[in-house]
Design an enzyme around this catalytic site. Structure first.
Site, PDB file in Angstrom:
ATOM      1  N   GLU A  56      18.758  -1.571   7.057  1.00 17.45           N
ATOM      2  CA  GLU A  56      17.780  -0.352   7.817  1.00 17.45           C
ATOM      3  C   GLU A  56      17.038  -0.751   8.855  1.00 17.45           C
ATOM      4  O   GLU A  56      16.825  -1.986   9.192  1.00 17.45           O
ATOM      5  CB  GLU A  56      16.916   0.185   6.579  1.00 17.45           C
ATOM      6  CG  GLU A  56      16.126  -1.067   5.940  1.00 17.45           C
ATOM      7  CD  GLU A  56      15.227  -0.259   4.600  1.00 17.45           C
ATOM      8  OE1 GLU A  56      14.411   0.612   5.008  1.00 17.45           O
ATOM      9  OE2 GLU A  56      15.678  -0.471   3.351  1.00 17.45           O
TER      10      GLU A  56
ATOM     11  N   CYS B 170      12.608  -1.414  14.866  1.00 21.47           N
ATOM     12  CA  CYS B 170      12.236  -2.714  14.122  1.00 21.47           C
ATOM     13  C   CYS B 170      13.749  -2.766  13.513  1.00 21.47           C
ATOM     14  O   CYS B 170      14.512  -1.792  12.769  1.00 21.47           O
ATOM     15  CB  CYS B 170      11.489  -2.161  13.083  1.00 21.47           C
ATOM     16  SG  CYS B 170      11.365  -3.413  11.703  1.00 21.47           S
TER      17      CYS B 170
ATOM     18  N   CYS C 172      17.689 -10.894   1.622  1.00 19.32           N
ATOM     19  CA  CYS C 172      16.587 -12.142   2.145  1.00 19.32           C
ATOM     20  C   CYS C 172      16.501 -12.960   1.121  1.00 19.32           C
ATOM     21  O   CYS C 172      16.535 -12.504  -0.154  1.00 19.32           O
ATOM     22  CB  CYS C 172      15.365 -11.620   2.532  1.00 19.32           C
ATOM     23  SG  CYS C 172      14.083 -12.952   3.159  1.00 19.32           S
TER      24      CYS C 172
ATOM     25  N   CYS D  93       9.338 -13.442  -1.063  1.00 24.00           N
ATOM     26  CA  CYS D  93       7.959 -12.941  -0.753  1.00 24.00           C
ATOM     27  C   CYS D  93       7.698 -11.777  -1.940  1.00 24.00           C
ATOM     28  O   CYS D  93       8.406 -10.787  -2.202  1.00 24.00           O
ATOM     29  CB  CYS D  93       7.661 -12.307   0.498  1.00 24.00           C
ATOM     30  SG  CYS D  93       7.764 -13.580   1.793  1.00 24.00           S
TER      31      CYS D  93
ATOM     32  N   CYS E 199       7.589  -7.936  -1.449  1.00 29.45           N
ATOM     33  CA  CYS E 199       8.524  -7.460  -0.388  1.00 29.45           C
ATOM     34  C   CYS E 199       9.847  -6.831  -0.996  1.00 29.45           C
ATOM     35  O   CYS E 199      10.583  -7.707  -1.935  1.00 29.45           O
ATOM     36  CB  CYS E 199       9.024  -8.264   0.408  1.00 29.45           C
ATOM     37  SG  CYS E 199      10.155  -7.711   1.925  1.00 29.45           S
TER      38      CYS E 199
ATOM     39  N   CYS F  62       9.215  -1.828   3.586  1.00 31.86           N
ATOM     40  CA  CYS F  62      10.298  -2.374   4.002  1.00 31.86           C
ATOM     41  C   CYS F  62      11.317  -2.776   2.894  1.00 31.86           C
ATOM     42  O   CYS F  62      11.084  -3.177   1.990  1.00 31.86           O
ATOM     43  CB  CYS F  62       9.681  -3.780   4.513  1.00 31.86           C
ATOM     44  SG  CYS F  62       8.095  -3.485   5.109  1.00 31.86           S
TER      45      CYS F  62
HETATM   46  N1  SAH Z   1      11.086 -12.533   7.120  1.00 33.79           N
HETATM   47  C1  SAH Z   1      10.241 -12.072   8.200  1.00 33.79           C
HETATM   48  C2  SAH Z   1      10.422 -10.700   8.929  1.00 33.79           C
HETATM   49  C3  SAH Z   1      10.686  -9.611   7.748  1.00 33.79           C
HETATM   50  S1  SAH Z   1       9.346  -8.960   7.038  1.00 33.79           S
HETATM   51  C4  SAH Z   1       8.826 -12.322   7.887  1.00 33.79           C
HETATM   52  O1  SAH Z   1       8.418 -12.628   6.697  1.00 33.79           O
HETATM   53  O2  SAH Z   1       7.844 -12.161   8.993  1.00 33.79           O
HETATM   54  C5  SAH Z   1       8.371  -8.351   8.250  1.00 33.79           C
HETATM   55  C6  SAH Z   1       6.993  -8.155   8.004  1.00 33.79           C
HETATM   56  O3  SAH Z   1       6.428  -7.219   6.709  1.00 33.79           O
HETATM   57  C7  SAH Z   1       6.049  -9.569   7.154  1.00 33.79           C
HETATM   58  O4  SAH Z   1       4.902  -9.800   7.776  1.00 33.79           O
HETATM   59  C8  SAH Z   1       6.181  -9.301   5.818  1.00 33.79           C
HETATM   60  O5  SAH Z   1       5.502 -10.183   5.238  1.00 33.79           O
HETATM   61  C9  SAH Z   1       5.612  -7.821   5.821  1.00 33.79           C
HETATM   62  N2  SAH Z   1       5.984  -7.086   4.561  1.00 33.79           N
HETATM   63  C10 SAH Z   1       7.099  -7.139   3.674  1.00 33.79           C
HETATM   64  N3  SAH Z   1       6.759  -6.263   2.597  1.00 33.79           N
HETATM   65  C11 SAH Z   1       5.604  -5.637   2.882  1.00 33.79           C
HETATM   66  C12 SAH Z   1       4.876  -4.800   2.226  1.00 33.79           C
HETATM   67  N4  SAH Z   1       5.512  -4.274   0.767  1.00 33.79           N
HETATM   68  N5  SAH Z   1       3.809  -4.220   2.762  1.00 33.79           N
HETATM   69  C13 SAH Z   1       3.256  -4.930   3.821  1.00 33.79           C
HETATM   70  N6  SAH Z   1       3.998  -5.734   4.515  1.00 33.79           N
HETATM   71  C14 SAH Z   1       5.100  -6.112   4.127  1.00 33.79           C
END
Ligand code: SAH
Length: 344
Positions: free
Chosen positions: A93, A106, A113, A117, A120, A334
């Site tokens: 996406e 974006c 991944c 996290c 996420c 995301c």
């Molecule tokens: N892996 C990289 C880039 C992809 S995630 C990273 O960790 O930075 C992009 C951003 O979105 C990151 O800051 C991540 O922590 C955030 N993110 C992911 N899921 C999220 C959510 N449910 N709410 C808010 N931010 C989120």
């Protein structure tokens, strides 16, 4: 033998390829311009090449072109969310956001991944594979072609950890900012990472001036590990040192991202710890009220809590913004678009 993806080749590589076919080097430049400026998706469109050359190219090469599967358009702010199919059937996406300072796309850097996290959606089913440079480029190209609009900013903040696909990431950054391509200013490119220290240090020394965004989310090691399992590999002090190194090499101010989660990292103490960590640094702090993911029970803090958190840090002299939610009416967080589609 599998065919060479011509869109993943930089100018030198493309020139070598055409020279090996007995052509003059300038043919390589012509093809590069067709692919990366005129955004064509077939050899037949390259009308200044002989038919014979086009056929030979098609014999040995192919051109990656993503297929839009769904496009959702926000009625609130014009944000467009794309779900693209890759040649092997995988999906990624990408999002187009329209800001007063220009159009920002974006992009995803991986299918899935493996960073894990907790908040996420992109990581729930693990990593499938890395994206090629062409697959990263084409997310931007297809959106530009679809809307007919110039893209001025690209953020590598979609699905995937860009530092986990380092070589392809750097090639992508050079190609998208190159003069013979879309020529997007490196200052308008942002790479977001969960904090892979060797990757940050290496990127600092590439001679690029892209912006680094560090996903911080907690100001204390144990708390950070609870939200981001990948943080176990690197002490927070090392991550911050790497960011300082990035700033000293590139002169680019680092952006720290902090997803605010109610009851998890939004207290007065959390704000104080964050200040202790970042105070005195020339940086930018971006607070992101967490996007609720259905598989997780994280929720956004109340509006007043968010404002209070911001004020506290601002008073201490930190440059803070709250990320405006874009396309709220079209989908959740995301990585959810791809996941929902896969489930259907
Ligand atoms: N892996 C990289 C880039 C992809 S995630 C990273 O960790 O930075 C992009 C951003 O979105 C990151 O800051 C991540 O922590 C955030 N993110 C992911 N899921 C999220 C959510 N449910 N709410 C808010 N931010 C989120």
């Amino acid at each position: 033998m599998s065919k060479t993806d011509l869109k993943s080749l930089n100018q030198e590589e493309l020139q070598e390829l055409v020279c090996a076919l007995g052509e003059k080097p300038y043919r390589g430049r012509q093809i590069y311009t067709w692919l990366h400026q005129r955004l064509v998706t077939s050899f037949d469109e390259m009308t200044d090449l002989s038919r014979k050359l086009r056929e030979r190219l098609a014999d040995i090469g192919m051109i990656t072109a993503l297929e839009p599967v769904t496009v959702q358009v926000s009625k609130e702010d014009g944000t467009r969310k794309y779900l693209f199919a890759l040649a092997d059937g995988n999906m990624v996406e990408s999002v187009l956001m329209r800001y007063h300072h220009g159009n920002s796309v974006c992009i995803s850097s991986q299918v899935g991944c493996r960073m894990g996290c907790r908040f996420c959606a992109s990581t729930l089913d693990g990593l499938v594979r890395n994206l090629t440079p062409a697959e990263m480029l084409d997310q931007v190209y297809r959106i530009s072609a679809d809307t007919g609009e110039r893209i001025s900013h690209v953020v590598v903040m979609g699905t995937g950890e860009p530092m986990d696909n380092y070589q392809n990431l750097v090639k992508f950054l050079r190609m998208i900012s190159g003069e013979q391509g879309l020529h997007i200013s490196q200052r308008n490119l942002t790479v977001s990472t969960c904090g892979i220290v060797p990757g940050i240090r290496q990127l600092a020394q590439e001679g690029l001036s892209v912006t680094l965004a560090l996903s911080l989310h907690a100001a204390e090691q144990k708390q950070r590990e609870g939200l981001m399992p990948a943080a176990r590999a690197y002490a927070l002090t090392e991550v911050l040192k790497a960011c300082a190194f990035y700033f000293s090499c590139t002169g680019r101010r680092v952006t720290y991202e902090y997803a605010l989660v109610a009851g998890v990292n939004d207290s007065e103490e959390d704000a104080a710890a964050l200040y202790a960590l970042l105070g005195g640094q020339n940086c930018h702090l971006n607070l992101i009220p967490v996007n609720p993911v259905s598989e997780r029970d994280y929720v956004q803090p109340k509006e007043a809590v968010i404002r209070n958190f911001k004020n506290k840090l601002e008073k201490c002299g930190i440059n803070v913004t709250i990320r405006r939610e874009m396309g709220r009416d079209i989908d959740g967080a995301c990585g959810q678009l791809r996941k929902r589609y896969a489930e259907r």
